[in-house]
Design an enzyme around this catalytic site. Structure first.
Site, PDB file in Angstrom:
ATOM      1  N   LYS A  53      14.415   7.731   4.355  1.00  0.00           N
ATOM      2  CA  LYS A  53      13.266   8.291   3.636  1.00  0.00           C
ATOM      3  C   LYS A  53      13.447   9.794   3.460  1.00  0.00           C
ATOM      4  CE  LYS A  53      10.086   4.679   5.142  1.00  0.00           C
ATOM      5  NZ  LYS A  53       9.158   4.170   6.149  1.00  0.00           N
ATOM      6  N   GLN A  97       5.700   5.977  11.193  1.00  0.00           N
ATOM      7  CA  GLN A  97       6.566   4.793  11.127  1.00  0.00           C
ATOM      8  C   GLN A  97       6.101   3.740  12.128  1.00  0.00           C
ATOM      9  OE1 GLN A  97       8.961   4.429   8.824  1.00  0.00           O
ATOM     10  NE2 GLN A  97       9.606   2.433   9.576  1.00  0.00           N
ATOM     11  N   ASP A 120       1.288   5.628   2.602  1.00  0.00           N
ATOM     12  CA  ASP A 120       1.704   4.261   2.965  1.00  0.00           C
ATOM     13  C   ASP A 120       0.739   3.226   2.383  1.00  0.00           C
ATOM     14  OD1 ASP A 120       3.966   3.558   4.423  1.00  0.00           O
ATOM     15  OD2 ASP A 120       3.163   4.343   6.312  1.00  0.00           O
TER      16      ASP A 120
HETATM   17  N1  GUN Z   1       7.645  -0.110   9.178  1.00  0.00           N
HETATM   18  C1  GUN Z   1       8.230  -1.008   8.357  1.00  0.00           C
HETATM   19  N2  GUN Z   1       7.888  -0.767   7.073  1.00  0.00           N
HETATM   20  C2  GUN Z   1       7.061   0.299   7.086  1.00  0.00           C
HETATM   21  C3  GUN Z   1       6.392   1.018   6.060  1.00  0.00           C
HETATM   22  O1  GUN Z   1       6.439   0.718   4.856  1.00  0.00           O
HETATM   23  N3  GUN Z   1       5.650   2.074   6.487  1.00  0.00           N
HETATM   24  C4  GUN Z   1       5.553   2.418   7.803  1.00  0.00           C
HETATM   25  N4  GUN Z   1       4.783   3.458   8.121  1.00  0.00           N
HETATM   26  N5  GUN Z   1       6.149   1.767   8.767  1.00  0.00           N
HETATM   27  C5  GUN Z   1       6.908   0.714   8.407  1.00  0.00           C
END
Ligand code: GUN
Length: 282
Positions: A53, A97, A120
């Protein structure tokens, strides 16, 4: 039949190149979009996702900040970090995350993020707006799937979409977005008695359960569109999805590969949400 590949990697690259131009233009107006990512603990997969990311942010010209916290972090400490970021004018998006260590309530953390910075799309306010079809931040993986379907010229309206999996991150919201696009949606999950009887009815089959190669060609209607959200390791340690690609590509009309299908679209939608949020700065 050999299915047409739905190349998320290529679509993501095209979209991210467009975003880079948008970000450069914004920067010339004095606005640099900013994303804060919080990573708690040392989950290997999470570290990889977060790195990816950040790399994509850098490439697009988005300012990114990583807060790396120990696995022993308390909920109160994490909430304090979020509060700080909520009021930081250089930050447009906050992403914590998931999963989080068990001493921390994921729901409390999600609800602490300002809905204005909820890139998100996990906050109950964002989810509620998604359900009613109001403009809001959409969850990145589900939104990326819809974009990939549209870019592949796949009609969603009137089609029977079957979603295997009911997570808050992917299964539930992707079903809602498909419904918003006028599909008839069926959800399946671990307690669905006869999974195959339902998946075989799908015009569009989305699989997000985290079980390597669960879906075989006999589970798929000939000509169906198959979206694989899985990210697993097979018996040889090789990356694979929830769909047995080599088997299913012989019956599907379109299929996403793993890697290079849904994954790159998730990051792209995160960048898009962050840029949108920066545009909404008051
Ligand atoms: N863990 C797995 N996929 C995601 C996501 O799209 N966002 C976040 N914050 N955590 C994740």
């Amino acid at each position: 039949m050999t299915a047409e590949l739905m190349n998320g990697k290529q679509l993501a690259a095209t979209k991210q190149a467009e975003m880079k131009e948008r970000v450069a233009k914004l920067a010339s107006d004095g606005i640099v979009p900013g994303l804060a990512v919080i990573l708690v603990g040392d989950n290997q997969a999470s570290q990889t996702y977060v790195r990816s990311k950040q790399r994509s942010c850098e490439k697009a010209g988005i300012h990114s900040v990583l807060k790396q916290l120990s696995a022993e972090t308390t909920e109160k400490e994490l909430l304090a970090h979020i509060e700080e970021l909520n009021v930081d004018p250089s930050i447009d998006g906050i992403l914590v995350q998931l999963p989080l260590p068990k001493q921390i309530s994921e729901q409390a953390v999600i609800e602490a993020i300002s809905p204005n910075k909820d890139v998100d799309g996990f906050h109950p306010i964002s989810i509620g707006k998604m359900m009613t079809g109001e403009k809001t931040f959409l969850p990145c993986t589900p939104h990326g799937i819809i974009e990939l379907l549209k870019a592949s010229n796949i009609e969603i309206s009137g089609k029977h979409a079957v979603v295997v999996g009911r997570s808050n991150i992917v299964g539930k919201p992707v079903g809602q977005l498909l419904l918003n696009e006028h599909a008839t949606v069926t959800y399946c999950h671990s307690r669905t008695p006869d999974l195959n009887a339902i998946t075989k009815q799908a015009d569009i089959l989305v699989v997000a359960v985290g079980i390597s190669k669960l879906i075989k060609k006999e589970d798929v209607k000939p000509g169906a569109v198959v979206i694989d959200v899985g990210m697993n390791r097979d018996e040889n340690g090789k990356l694979c999805g929830d769909v047995d690609f080599n088997d299913v590509e012989t019956v599907a009309s379109h299929i996403t590969p793993v890697p290079g299908g849904v994954g790159p679209m998730t990051i792209t939608m995160l960048l898009e949400n962050t840029i949108e949020s920066a545009l909404n700065r008051s």
